[in-house]
Design a protein around this motif. Structure first.
Motif, PDB file in Angstrom:
ATOM      1  N   VAL A 287      77.403  55.139 -61.851  1.00  0.00           N
ATOM      2  CA  VAL A 287      77.419  56.604 -61.820  1.00  0.00           C
ATOM      3  C   VAL A 287      76.674  57.478 -62.776  1.00  0.00           C
ATOM      4  O   VAL A 287      75.859  58.309 -62.291  1.00  0.00           O
ATOM      5  CB  VAL A 287      78.769  57.171 -61.287  1.00  0.00           C
TER       6      VAL A 287
ATOM      7  N   TYR B 150      77.845  62.995 -69.485  1.00  0.00           N
ATOM      8  CA  TYR B 150      77.855  61.449 -69.369  1.00  0.00           C
ATOM      9  C   TYR B 150      79.028  61.064 -69.751  1.00  0.00           C
ATOM     10  O   TYR B 150      80.027  60.218 -68.634  1.00  0.00           O
ATOM     11  CB  TYR B 150      77.109  60.784 -70.637  1.00  0.00           C
TER      12      TYR B 150
ATOM     13  N   TRP C  78      82.555  51.830 -59.848  1.00  0.00           N
ATOM     14  CA  TRP C  78      81.289  52.681 -59.999  1.00  0.00           C
ATOM     15  C   TRP C  78      81.354  53.095 -61.186  1.00  0.00           C
ATOM     16  O   TRP C  78      80.064  53.527 -61.365  1.00  0.00           O
ATOM     17  CB  TRP C  78      81.568  53.819 -58.996  1.00  0.00           C
ATOM     18  N   ALA C  79      82.193  53.005 -62.191  1.00  0.00           N
ATOM     19  CA  ALA C  79      81.935  53.481 -63.695  1.00  0.00           C
ATOM     20  C   ALA C  79      80.611  53.208 -64.131  1.00  0.00           C
ATOM     21  O   ALA C  79      80.092  54.013 -65.151  1.00  0.00           O
ATOM     22  CB  ALA C  79      83.034  53.229 -64.479  1.00  0.00           C
TER      23      ALA C  79
ATOM     24  N   VAL D   7      81.797  62.335 -66.609  1.00  0.00           N
ATOM     25  CA  VAL D   7      81.077  61.563 -65.491  1.00  0.00           C
ATOM     26  C   VAL D   7      81.842  60.083 -65.633  1.00  0.00           C
ATOM     27  O   VAL D   7      82.481  59.549 -64.496  1.00  0.00           O
ATOM     28  CB  VAL D   7      79.807  61.414 -64.965  1.00  0.00           C
TER      29      VAL D   7
ATOM     30  N   THR E 235      84.678  58.622 -63.062  1.00  0.00           N
ATOM     31  CA  THR E 235      84.531  57.494 -62.321  1.00  0.00           C
ATOM     32  C   THR E 235      85.576  56.421 -62.729  1.00  0.00           C
ATOM     33  O   THR E 235      86.182  55.825 -61.758  1.00  0.00           O
ATOM     34  CB  THR E 235      83.262  57.139 -61.963  1.00  0.00           C
TER      35      THR E 235
ATOM     36  N   LEU F 111      73.028  57.271 -62.033  1.00  0.00           N
ATOM     37  CA  LEU F 111      72.596  57.822 -60.782  1.00  0.00           C
ATOM     38  C   LEU F 111      72.688  59.355 -61.266  1.00  0.00           C
ATOM     39  O   LEU F 111      71.650  60.003 -61.004  1.00  0.00           O
ATOM     40  CB  LEU F 111      73.904  57.834 -59.979  1.00  0.00           C
ATOM     41  N   LEU F 112      73.488  59.776 -62.264  1.00  0.00           N
ATOM     42  CA  LEU F 112      73.358  61.260 -62.692  1.00  0.00           C
ATOM     43  C   LEU F 112      71.912  61.440 -63.271  1.00  0.00           C
ATOM     44  O   LEU F 112      71.369  62.456 -63.002  1.00  0.00           O
ATOM     45  CB  LEU F 112      74.374  61.382 -63.600  1.00  0.00           C
TER      46      LEU F 112
ATOM     47  N   SER G 242      87.622  55.749 -59.307  1.00  0.00           N
ATOM     48  CA  SER G 242      86.749  54.465 -58.789  1.00  0.00           C
ATOM     49  C   SER G 242      86.352  53.691 -59.647  1.00  0.00           C
ATOM     50  O   SER G 242      85.005  53.744 -59.793  1.00  0.00           O
ATOM     51  CB  SER G 242      86.107  55.289 -57.591  1.00  0.00           C
TER      52      SER G 242
END
Lengths: 291, 240
Positions: A267, A249, A263-264, A252, A256, A270-271, A260
């Motif tokens: 994402v 976590y 999106w942080a 990722v 992000t 989404l994971l 980007s």
């Protein structure tokens, strides 16, 4: 070097997330209940650190030893006051979700009374200026909080894997009935696990105020989501899974955030979805040979 | 008398399963409960060890009422229960055995573990593996070993033969014979497999939560109607 920075920050945040989430997983593992008040207990610990530092001028990390015993006691009392009754209800899971949602709301209201709705934060230079790690300048608060999470997790693992009560706790996680038949007082073990889960949540609060840059009374609801995501990614009910989930976590999230940023906040979830679809038991979920 | 259960009623929620069963097991005796699926064997055993609350009747263990005690308290008084699963699949083989001695003094557990390794040498090299990695037969052996760690006065077993090949069933029966020969453990087991009558002194047949037959194994073998009705064994078949 964005990559190196994201990697170092990811590991530090990952360790912190593992520590912050582990109480939720312990509680779920033993009781099969999701403690929706988990995040609010973390925030409570954060406010203790805030008060120590801003009002008494003490080191905010003193909040960790100060909160542990009262939080443990609160957890044990909360267990004896609620869980045996919940177990007698027709639909234990639903009743427990609603009950802990209520506890969460109460804690949030108390926090609002005491501290107001504004963000409470402490200076990012509380532990000094940025620290140079492999050429990257990382905030000292992240380094201190990330590294402090390691002994906290080690303590939990020593308890679970090297002590008799810890072994009993793992037995109750595996099968409450089988554990009772092995001569274990499952209620006492569960109450203690509940207390430890709450104590870990409160203790991690002192780090949370630095890692998140501050807390407010509604931070708790976000934190319980984060913790739940970490726990599901690793494996529900598996303490080692929390460490794996926390690190993933954290990495990722920081990657992000670095590459980007917009999106942080999505994402990591989404994971979790991908993990749930591909490996519903979590990354460390074990399948048992059935023959 | 090791175990004496009188007029036991029990069940799950709205559903009553046991309707006044009497069960007694003398010291050093081996008793087998026979019956089809759903007859109430498991419910009876779970009530005896305290995993299910007793609704009415009474349960005495070694002469004392135990029906108000929790399962773990009954275990600490000398009952040992081996469920159909018998082990904690996620935990290591060694942890399983240590849990068998939960609550005993450390040196006692250590000595007991040493005895277990001698008795079941095949388990020792695999002690760190999860019990779930063992085959079905080995898991039963581990389950028996675990139940024996605390040297119980009464060993209660639920369907030890379930999921085992006939070869393993015979091995398990031999193992239990050996255990009985070397220690003074009293056995109470629920079974569908009549092979276990070979090690029993007495048998009960349970049907619909009531006792249908009670007597010695020799009586059971003589009562043709019971044998036929429950186990499809005609009177020409050799005694089980």
């Amino acid at each position: 070097m964005l990559f190196g920075y994201a990697l170092i920050a990811g590991v530090l945040f990952g360790l912190f997330y593992a520590f912050m989430s582990t109480g939720l997983n312990l509680l779920f593992g033993v009781l099969r209940l999701v403690n929706l008040a988990h995040g609010d207990i973390v925030v409570f610990g954060a406010y203790v650190a805030y008060s120590l530092s801003s009002m008494a001028g003490l080191n905010p990390l003193l909040a960790i030893p100060i909160t542990i015993v009262p939080a443990l006691a609160f957890g044990v009392l909360l267990y004896y006051g609620t869980v045996p009754r919940l177990n007698r209800s027709q639909d234990t899971e639903m009743a427990s979700l609603i009950l802990f949602f209520g506890v969460s709301q109460v804690l949030e209201a108390v926090a609002t009374f005491a501290y107001g709705n504004n963000q409470a934060s402490l200076s990012p230079t509380t532990f000094g200026g940025p620290i140079n790690i492999l050429g990257e300048h990382v905030p000292a608060t992240w380094v201190v909080c990330g590294l402090l999470s390691i002994p906290a997790l080690v303590v939990l693992f020593v308890y679970l894997y090297r002590s008799r009560l810890g072994m009993a706790t793992r037995a109750v996680m595996a099968s409450r009935e089988e554990a009772a038949a092995a001569g274990i007082n499952t209620r006492r073990v569960a109450a203690l696990a509940f207390g430890i889960g709450v104590a870990f949540a409160a203790a991690s609060g002192a780090l949370t105020i630095f890692m998140l840059g501050g807390v407010n009374p509604s931070t708790g609801s976000e934190l319980v989501l984060t913790a739940f995501t970490v726990v599901v990614i690793g494996s529900l009910g598996n303490p080692i899974g929390t460490v794996v989930g926390g690190l993933l976590y954290g990495l990722v999230f920081t990657f992000t955030k670095t590459y980007s940023p917009s999106w942080a906040d999505i994402v990591p979830y989404l994971l979790m979805l991908v993990v749930l679809l591909v490996r519903p038991t979590g990354i460390l979920g074990r399948r048992v040979r059935s023959a | 008398m090791s175990l004496e259960a009188t007029a036991v009623t029990s069940g799950y929620g709205e559903m009553q399963v046991l309707w006044g069963i009497d069960l007694s097991v003398a010291d050093d005796e081996a008793v087998v409960l026979l019956g089809a699926n759903g007859a109430g064997k498991t419910t009876l055993l779970r009530t005896v060890v305290g995993l299910l609350p007793l609704r009415s009747g009474e349960i005495r263990f070694l002469g004392e009422r135990v029906d108000h005690l929790r399962a773990d308290q009954r275990v600490q008084r000398g009952m040992s229960f081996m469920s159909e699963t018998g082990v904690f699949p996620d935990l290591s083989i060694e942890d399983n055995l240590r849990l068998g001695g939960y609550g005993l003094a450390r040196p006692v557990v250590a000595a007991s573990l040493e005895r277990t390794w001698e008795m079941f040498p095949q388990l020792r090299p695999r002690r760190r593996e999860p019990a779930g990695a063992l085959s079905g037969g080995q898991r039963k052996i581990l389950g028996v070993a675990r139940a024996l760690v605390r040297e119980p006065r009464l060993l209660v077993m639920d369907e030890p033969s379930s999921g085992l090949s006939p070869l393993f069933v015979n091995e398990l029966v031999d193992l239990l014979q050996g255990v009985r020969a070397h220690s003074s453990v009293t056995l109470l087991l629920a079974e569908q497999n009549v092979t276990f009558l070979g090690l029993a002194d007495r048998a009960y047949v349970i049907e619909g939560g009531r006792t249908r037959f009670e007597g010695t194994v020799a009586d059971f073998e003589r009562s043709a109607d019971i044998r036929e009705a429950f186990f499809g064994l005609s009177s020409h078949d050799p005694a089980p």
